[in-house]
Design a protein around this motif. Structure first.
Motif, PDB file in Angstrom:
ATOM      1  N   ASN A 233      15.255  -3.237   7.538  1.00  0.00           N
ATOM      2  CA  ASN A 233      14.293  -2.138   7.541  1.00  0.00           C
ATOM      3  C   ASN A 233      14.162  -1.614   8.974  1.00  0.00           C
ATOM      4  O   ASN A 233      15.011  -0.866   9.425  1.00  0.00           O
ATOM      5  N   SER A 292      16.518   2.405   5.259  1.00  0.00           N
ATOM      6  CA  SER A 292      15.856   1.143   4.923  1.00  0.00           C
ATOM      7  C   SER A 292      16.664   0.460   3.824  1.00  0.00           C
ATOM      8  O   SER A 292      17.288   1.117   2.997  1.00  0.00           O
ATOM      9  N   GLN A 341      18.188 -10.761  -0.845  1.00  0.00           N
ATOM     10  CA  GLN A 341      17.709 -10.270   0.444  1.00  0.00           C
ATOM     11  C   GLN A 341      17.294  -8.805   0.355  1.00  0.00           C
ATOM     12  O   GLN A 341      16.272  -8.394   0.920  1.00  0.00           O
ATOM     13  N   GLN A 344      13.960  -8.570  -1.382  1.00  0.00           N
ATOM     14  CA  GLN A 344      12.873  -8.957  -0.485  1.00  0.00           C
ATOM     15  C   GLN A 344      12.570  -7.869   0.529  1.00  0.00           C
ATOM     16  O   GLN A 344      11.403  -7.618   0.853  1.00  0.00           O
ATOM     17  N   LEU A 345      13.611  -7.201   1.037  1.00  0.00           N
ATOM     18  CA  LEU A 345      13.396  -6.085   1.963  1.00  0.00           C
ATOM     19  C   LEU A 345      12.595  -4.977   1.291  1.00  0.00           C
ATOM     20  O   LEU A 345      11.745  -4.334   1.924  1.00  0.00           O
ATOM     21  N   LEU A 347      10.375  -5.375  -1.165  1.00  0.00           N
ATOM     22  CA  LEU A 347       8.994  -5.838  -1.289  1.00  0.00           C
ATOM     23  C   LEU A 347       8.281  -5.790   0.058  1.00  0.00           C
ATOM     24  O   LEU A 347       7.110  -5.415   0.130  1.00  0.00           O
ATOM     25  N   ASP A 348       8.993  -6.151   1.133  1.00  0.00           N
ATOM     26  CA  ASP A 348       8.398  -6.107   2.471  1.00  0.00           C
ATOM     27  C   ASP A 348       8.021  -4.676   2.858  1.00  0.00           C
ATOM     28  O   ASP A 348       6.930  -4.431   3.388  1.00  0.00           O
ATOM     29  N   ARG A 349       8.934  -3.738   2.584  1.00  0.00           N
ATOM     30  CA  ARG A 349       8.663  -2.338   2.929  1.00  0.00           C
ATOM     31  C   ARG A 349       7.484  -1.801   2.125  1.00  0.00           C
ATOM     32  O   ARG A 349       6.628  -1.078   2.642  1.00  0.00           O
ATOM     33  N   GLU A 351       4.980  -3.495   0.934  1.00  0.00           N
ATOM     34  CA  GLU A 351       3.735  -4.087   1.441  1.00  0.00           C
ATOM     35  C   GLU A 351       3.248  -3.352   2.682  1.00  0.00           C
ATOM     36  O   GLU A 351       2.055  -3.098   2.836  1.00  0.00           O
ATOM     37  N   VAL A 352       4.171  -2.986   3.561  1.00  0.00           N
ATOM     38  CA  VAL A 352       3.803  -2.230   4.761  1.00  0.00           C
ATOM     39  C   VAL A 352       3.210  -0.877   4.377  1.00  0.00           C
ATOM     40  O   VAL A 352       2.214  -0.424   4.954  1.00  0.00           O
TER      41      VAL A 352
END
Length: 360
Positions: A233, A292, A341, A344-345, A347-349, A351-352
Motif C-alpha cells: 500500500n 495499492s 497477503q 490482508q492489504l 483489509l488494512d487499507r 481500516e485506514v
C-alpha cells in the motif's frame, strides 16, 4: 476466523475469458480452511450471478459460468448492512477480490461501486485503476513523474474519421516504422498490431478503434521486455524481475493465455544496477498512479542498460502462464501466500479509510 471472500469474475469486456482463467487459478490456490469462497459471476452481458459457497476446487471454467445455477443479484446486495435482502443466503461479504480484466472491471468502475458499498476489496482503488487502464492518461502521469518512456501519439475516433490522412502522416512523421497501435483502454494484447508500413497502419487503426474510442501509437523500442511485480500500500515492495522472450513477433493474446509459446525467464539476467533502476522506477510508477495492493510494471531494457517504462497493469493475470505470480514465487512468496497477503492489504487499507472524517 474464516474470511468470507467474494470472487468477482467474468465481466462485460473483451477480456471475459481471461478473467475466467484467472478465477479458476485463484480458486485452486486458495486455502478453504481460511476462506469461505463465494463465486460472483458477471456475464458478458453484464448480469450478476451469485453462486453458492464453494465446497471444493473447481475443475474448469465452465463450472464458473454458473449455467442454470446461482441467483441473479443486484451488486448492491453484497453489503447487507446498507441494503438488507429478504434472503439470509445473500449475507454480507467480508472482502471482495475483483478478478476482472479490462473495461467494466479493471478500470475503476467496480472499485467505485465497492467504495460506495463500503466493502473492502483487493487491489487498486478508483483513481489508480482508471489511470492504469487508460494508457494515454497513464503515460501522462509517468511523464509528470519524470519516468523515461517510449515516444507516442494518440487519437480519438471522431478526429481520425475527420482527418484520417493527417493522422497517418502524424504517426509517420513523429514515430516512423515500425510502431505499435493499441486501444487506449484494453489489456492482454487485445486489438494490438505491429505496423511496418502505411497499409498495415491503416488496418491497425480500424481494428484498434473497434475496441475503444481512443487509441495510442507507440514507437517500437529495440530492447528486452522486462517485468517486475509490486505489492503493498503506502510502502510497496518489488519482486525479482522476469523477462518475456516471445517466439513470435510480439507477446500477443494467444501467447499469453492459450499456447504458452513464450519463454518466461525468471529471474532475468540483469546487473545489480539495472535491477535497482527498474525497482525504483516501478515504485515511482506505482506511487504516480496512487497504487495499492498490486501492479505488474513492464519495461524495455535497452542494450546500453537504460530502462523505459511501458505500462503498469493494475490487475495482472493469475493464470498458469502469468508472469505476476511466477515473479513472486521466485522471490519466495508462493501463490496461496501471495493471495492471502493481497487480501490482508485490502483489509488494512479499508481500516485506514474508516478512520477518515466525513463530517465537519
Amino acid at each position: 476466523m474464516t474470511i468470507k471472500l467474494g470472487l468477482v469474475y467474468g465481466g462485460k469486456s473483451a477480456e471475459h475469458k481471461v478473467s475466467l482463467q484467472t478465477a479458476l487459478a485463484v480458486i485452486k490456490a486458495l486455502d478453504m480452511s481460511k476462506f469461505a469462497i463465494h463465486p460472483i459471476y458477471i456475464t458478458d452481458q453484464g448480469e450478476w450471478i451469485r453462486g453458492n459457497q464453494l465446497e471444493g476446487p473447481v475443475e474448469d471454467v465452465k463450472a464458473l459460468q454458473l449455467n442454470g445455477e446461482g441467483t441473479a443479484i443486484s451488486p448492491v446486495s453484497l453489503n447487507q448492512e446498507l441494503f438488507p435482502a429478504k434472503s439470509q443466503d445473500d449475507d454480507k461479504i467480508d472482502v471482495v477480490f475483483p478478478l476482472l480484466h479490462g473495461p467494466n472491471g479493471e478500470d475503476g468502475t467496480i472499485q467505485g461501486m465497492l467504495e460506495l458499498l463500503n466493502i473492502p476489496y483487493v487491489g487498486n482503488g478508483v483513481l489508480a485503476s482508471a489511470a492504469g487502464m487508460d494508457k494515454i492518461v497513464m503515460k501522462s502521469l509517468f511523464a509528470q513523474a519524470g519516468l523515461a518512456q517510449a515516444n507516442y501519439v494518440s487519437f480519438i475516433k471522431s478526429d481520425w474519421e475527420k482527418a484520417a490522412e493527417a493522422s497517418f502522416q502524424k504517426v509517420e512523421d513523429t514515430l516512423g516504422y515500425p510502431c505499435f497501435v493499441k486501444p487506449a483502454n484494453l489489456g492482454s494484447s487485445v486489438g494490438i498490431s505491429k505496423c511496418n508500413d502505411r497499409d498495415s497502419l491503416i488496418k491497425a487503426f480500424v481494428e484498434a478503434f473497434e475496441y475503444d474510442r481512443k487509441i495510442i501509437i507507440e514507437e517500437a523500442i529495440v530492447g528486452r521486455e522486462i517485468e517486475i511485480g509490486v505489492i503493498g500500500n503506502d510502502e510497496p515492495i518489488c519482486s525479482v524481475v522476469g523477462e518475456i522472450a516471445p517466439k513470435k513477433e510480439f507477446y500477443d493474446y494467444k501467447a499469453k493465455y492459450e499456447d504458452g509459446d513464450t519463454d518466461l525467464i525468471i529471474p532475468a539476467e540483469v546487473t545489480e544496477e539495472e535491477y535497482e533502476q527498474i525497482r525504483e522506477m516501478a515504485i515511482k510508477a506505482f506511487k504516480a498512479i496512487d497504487g495499492s495492493g498490486l501492479v505488474r510494471a513492464d519495461f524495455f531494457l535497452t542494450k546500453d542498460g537504460n530502462a523505459l517504462i511501458n505500462e503498469v497493469n493494475t490487475m495482472p493475470g493469475f493464470t498458469p502462464f502469468s508472469m505476476f505470480p511466477l515473479l513472486w514465487k521466485h522471490t519466495g512468496v508462493e501463490y496461496p501466500a501471495l493471495i492471502e497477503q493481497l487480501v490482508q492489504l485490502a483489509l488494512d487499507r479499508h481500516e485506514v479509510k474508516q478512520q477518515i472524517k466525513h463530517t465537519f
